[in-house]
Enzyme design. Structure first.
Site, PDB file in Angstrom:
ATOM      1  N   ALA A  78       4.543  11.646  69.140  1.00  0.00           N
ATOM      2  CA  ALA A  78       4.055  11.611  67.761  1.00  0.00           C
ATOM      3  C   ALA A  78       4.642  12.811  67.031  1.00  0.00           C
ATOM      4  O   ALA A  78       5.025  13.799  67.651  1.00  0.00           O
ATOM      5  CB  ALA A  78       2.534  11.672  67.767  1.00  0.00           C
ATOM      6  N   GLY A 124       3.621   9.993  72.654  1.00  0.00           N
ATOM      7  CA  GLY A 124       3.630   8.686  71.997  1.00  0.00           C
ATOM      8  C   GLY A 124       4.888   7.875  72.306  1.00  0.00           C
ATOM      9  O   GLY A 124       4.852   6.635  72.283  1.00  0.00           O
ATOM     10  N   GLU A 127       4.193   6.273  75.434  1.00  0.00           N
ATOM     11  CA  GLU A 127       3.147   5.272  75.190  1.00  0.00           C
ATOM     12  C   GLU A 127       3.723   3.997  74.567  1.00  0.00           C
ATOM     13  O   GLU A 127       3.262   2.891  74.860  1.00  0.00           O
ATOM     14  CB  GLU A 127       2.042   5.888  74.327  1.00  0.00           C
ATOM     15  CG  GLU A 127       1.262   6.951  75.126  1.00  0.00           C
ATOM     16  CD  GLU A 127       0.300   7.778  74.297  1.00  0.00           C
ATOM     17  OE1 GLU A 127       0.754   8.315  73.252  1.00  0.00           O
ATOM     18  OE2 GLU A 127      -0.874   7.899  74.663  1.00  0.00           O
ATOM     19  N   GLU A 147       0.656  16.032  76.289  1.00  0.00           N
ATOM     20  CA  GLU A 147      -0.369  16.326  75.270  1.00  0.00           C
ATOM     21  C   GLU A 147      -1.313  17.469  75.622  1.00  0.00           C
ATOM     22  O   GLU A 147      -1.681  18.253  74.753  1.00  0.00           O
ATOM     23  CB  GLU A 147      -1.186  15.061  74.954  1.00  0.00           C
ATOM     24  CG  GLU A 147      -0.474  14.067  74.046  1.00  0.00           C
ATOM     25  CD  GLU A 147       0.381  13.069  74.813  1.00  0.00           C
ATOM     26  OE1 GLU A 147       0.709  13.319  75.993  1.00  0.00           O
ATOM     27  OE2 GLU A 147       0.721  12.034  74.226  1.00  0.00           O
TER      28      GLU A 147
HETATM   29  C1  LIG Z   1      -0.953  10.425  70.303  1.00  0.00           C
HETATM   30  C2  LIG Z   1       0.349  10.985  70.619  1.00  0.00           C
HETATM   31  C3  LIG Z   1       0.496  12.359  70.725  1.00  0.00           C
HETATM   32  C4  LIG Z   1       1.825  12.963  70.981  1.00  0.00           C
HETATM   33  O1  LIG Z   1       2.820  12.272  71.196  1.00  0.00           O
HETATM   34  S1  LIG Z   1       1.932  14.661  70.910  1.00  0.00           S
HETATM   35  C5  LIG Z   1       3.644  15.022  71.032  1.00  0.00           C
HETATM   36  C6  LIG Z   1       4.121  14.938  72.439  1.00  0.00           C
HETATM   37  N1  LIG Z   1       5.511  15.300  72.512  1.00  0.00           N
HETATM   38  C7  LIG Z   1       5.933  16.556  72.772  1.00  0.00           C
HETATM   39  O2  LIG Z   1       5.134  17.465  72.952  1.00  0.00           O
HETATM   40  C8  LIG Z   1       7.414  16.791  72.843  1.00  0.00           C
HETATM   41  C9  LIG Z   1       7.856  17.771  71.787  1.00  0.00           C
HETATM   42  N2  LIG Z   1       9.282  18.044  71.875  1.00  0.00           N
HETATM   43  C10 LIG Z   1       9.824  18.825  72.839  1.00  0.00           C
HETATM   44  O3  LIG Z   1       9.156  19.332  73.730  1.00  0.00           O
HETATM   45  C11 LIG Z   1      11.289  19.103  72.757  1.00  0.00           C
HETATM   46  O4  LIG Z   1      11.732  18.746  71.500  1.00  0.00           O
HETATM   47  C12 LIG Z   1      12.138  18.355  73.814  1.00  0.00           C
HETATM   48  C13 LIG Z   1      11.827  18.907  75.217  1.00  0.00           C
HETATM   49  C14 LIG Z   1      11.861  16.860  73.771  1.00  0.00           C
HETATM   50  C15 LIG Z   1      13.647  18.586  73.491  1.00  0.00           C
HETATM   51  O5  LIG Z   1      13.940  19.935  73.365  1.00  0.00           O
HETATM   52  P1  LIG Z   1      15.330  20.382  72.685  1.00  0.00           P
HETATM   53  O6  LIG Z   1      16.454  19.624  73.284  1.00  0.00           O
HETATM   54  O7  LIG Z   1      15.355  21.882  72.760  1.00  0.00           O
HETATM   55  O8  LIG Z   1      15.251  19.916  71.170  1.00  0.00           O
HETATM   56  P2  LIG Z   1      14.354  20.558  69.981  1.00  0.00           P
HETATM   57  O9  LIG Z   1      15.149  21.605  69.283  1.00  0.00           O
HETATM   58  O10 LIG Z   1      13.015  20.943  70.491  1.00  0.00           O
HETATM   59  O11 LIG Z   1      14.157  19.266  69.038  1.00  0.00           O
HETATM   60  C16 LIG Z   1      15.106  18.864  68.093  1.00  0.00           C
HETATM   61  C17 LIG Z   1      14.389  18.672  66.762  1.00  0.00           C
HETATM   62  O12 LIG Z   1      13.439  17.641  66.942  1.00  0.00           O
HETATM   63  C18 LIG Z   1      12.158  18.122  66.538  1.00  0.00           C
HETATM   64  N3  LIG Z   1      11.120  17.488  67.359  1.00  0.00           N
HETATM   65  C19 LIG Z   1      11.134  17.234  68.683  1.00  0.00           C
HETATM   66  N4  LIG Z   1      10.012  16.651  69.079  1.00  0.00           N
HETATM   67  C20 LIG Z   1       9.244  16.512  67.965  1.00  0.00           C
HETATM   68  C21 LIG Z   1       7.947  15.970  67.721  1.00  0.00           C
HETATM   69  N5  LIG Z   1       7.220  15.402  68.706  1.00  0.00           N
HETATM   70  N6  LIG Z   1       7.475  16.017  66.466  1.00  0.00           N
HETATM   71  C22 LIG Z   1       8.199  16.536  65.472  1.00  0.00           C
HETATM   72  N7  LIG Z   1       9.431  17.067  65.635  1.00  0.00           N
HETATM   73  C23 LIG Z   1       9.952  17.038  66.868  1.00  0.00           C
HETATM   74  C24 LIG Z   1      12.217  19.609  66.793  1.00  0.00           C
HETATM   75  O13 LIG Z   1      11.237  20.262  66.021  1.00  0.00           O
HETATM   76  C25 LIG Z   1      13.615  19.933  66.350  1.00  0.00           C
HETATM   77  O14 LIG Z   1      13.649  19.978  64.936  1.00  0.00           O
HETATM   78  P3  LIG Z   1      14.386  21.221  64.180  1.00  0.00           P
HETATM   79  O15 LIG Z   1      15.832  21.041  64.531  1.00  0.00           O
HETATM   80  O16 LIG Z   1      14.081  20.971  62.747  1.00  0.00           O
HETATM   81  O17 LIG Z   1      13.805  22.479  64.728  1.00  0.00           O
END
Ligand SMILES: C/C=C/C(=O)SCCNC(=O)CCNC(=O)[C@H](O)C(C)(C)COP(=O)(O)OP(=O)(O)OC[C@H]1O[C@@H](n2cnc3c(N)ncnc32)[C@H](O)[C@@H]1OP(=O)(O)O
Length: 271
Positions: A78, A124, A127, A147
């Site tokens: 998400a 998500g 999911e 999460e």
């Molecule tokens: C009900 C449901 C709830 C949920 O789903 S809660 C969310 C669960 N997901 C996460 O916690 C994953 C979050 N993301 C990460 O941990 C990392 O990403 C990765 C390990 C997947 C990849 O890391 P890397 O390769 O270093 O890329 P990067 O610089 O972190 O990401 C590239 C751009 O993508 C944005 N991004 C990544 N995941 C999300 C997200 N879930 N929501 C919003 N933005 C996201 C970042 O911020 C960044 O953006 P910018 O270049 O502007 O800094």
């Protein structure tokens, strides 16, 4: 619809901003397209995803659906910028209910659905893949429900669909640790069905193999599995028998059995 042809059914496909939808040889391909945010599921992306089930069901040509992501992620969960704006339990609940509704409609599609997990499938994103019938992962894919590391719990079906798929113990390992598993471990856990160099190519091959079988039988088999899940064994077996009855009354059943006896491949019509 601008103008209707007399014999032709013209399906209008809406303009999408965050995903693409194309149909080729009976297979609808849905590609999430927010690669700059690793295809994070924003509300606007979820709203577009919510339109897919109806599109699929309106188009008799579509006999299977593949979901995938553009770039290095399937979907990294998400959208955390939007999650940061959740102010109270009611907003949080509505937020979860919306995602759950979208994924429930995808899970209820009568045609086989496959997630081609080309990269990260987290939160998500996983999911969404769990709402599909089958999952194919690229060798480089990473899957997880991170999460609890954010002070959240999975809210788009993960606490329910993951244990149903791989068992409570293995699901709680992933949910409690929030760790990322690679494709090989995901296969070992039963979280994915196949691992390949190219997840999308493999998913297409799998879809083509499935589509060689009788379409009504496929839909009835899925219905039997899905409806049986929430029931006790005796009730679920009654449903299986009823649906077997429907299948046994199709033209395709006659053709399938005749083809076997005549030692030739069947030619199914979906009748
Ligand atoms: C009900 C449901 C709830 C949920 O789903 S809660 C969310 C669960 N997901 C996460 O916690 C994953 C979050 N993301 C990460 O941990 C990392 O990403 C990765 C390990 C997947 C990849 O890391 P890397 O390769 O270093 O890329 P990067 O610089 O972190 O990401 C590239 C751009 O993508 C944005 N991004 C990544 N995941 C999300 C997200 N879930 N929501 C919003 N933005 C996201 C970042 O911020 C960044 O953006 P910018 O270049 O502007 O800094």
């Amino acid at each position: 619809m601008e103008h209707e042809h007399e014999h032709e059914f013209v399906l209008e496909i809406p303009e999408f901003e965050h995903l693409s939808y194309e149909v080729e040889e009976g297979i609808a391909l849905v590609t999430l397209k927010r690669p700059e945010a690793l295809n994070a599921l924003s509300q606007s992306l979820l709203e577009e995803l919510a339109e897919i089930p109806e599109l699929v069901q309106q188009d008799p040509e579509v006999r299977a659906v593949i979901f995938t992501g553009e770039g290095k992620a399937f979907a990294a969960g998400a959208d955390l910028k939007e999650i940061a704006a959740i102010k109270d339990p009611f907003m949080g609940r509505e937020y979860a209910l919306f995602g759950q509704r979208v994924f429930a409609e995808i899970a209820a599609l009568p045609v086989p659905t496959i997630a081609a997990i080309n990269g990260y499938a987290l939160g998500g994103g996983l999911e969404l893949a769990l709402a599909c019938d089958l999952r194919v992962a690229a060798k480089t894919a990473k899957l997880g429900l991170p999460e609890v590391g954010l002070g959240l719990i999975p809210g788009f079906g993960g606490t329910q669909r993951l244990p149903r798929l791989i068992g409570r113990g293995r699901a709680l390992d992933l949910i409690f640790t929030g760790r990322h598993v690679d494709a090989e471990e995901a296969l070992f856990l039963g979280l994915v069905n196949r691992v390949a160099e190219d997840a999308l190519e493999e998913a297409k091959k799998l879809a083509q193999k499935i589509l060689k079988n009788a379409p009504i039988a496929l839909a009835l088999a899925k219905e039997s599995v899905v409806r049986g899940e929430g029931l006790d064994l005796a009730e679920a077996l009654e449903i299986e028998a009823d649906l077997f009855g429907y299948a046994a009354a199709t033209e395709d059943m006659k053709e399938g059995v005749r083809a076997f006896l005549e030692k030739r491949p069947p030619s199914f019509k979906g009748e």
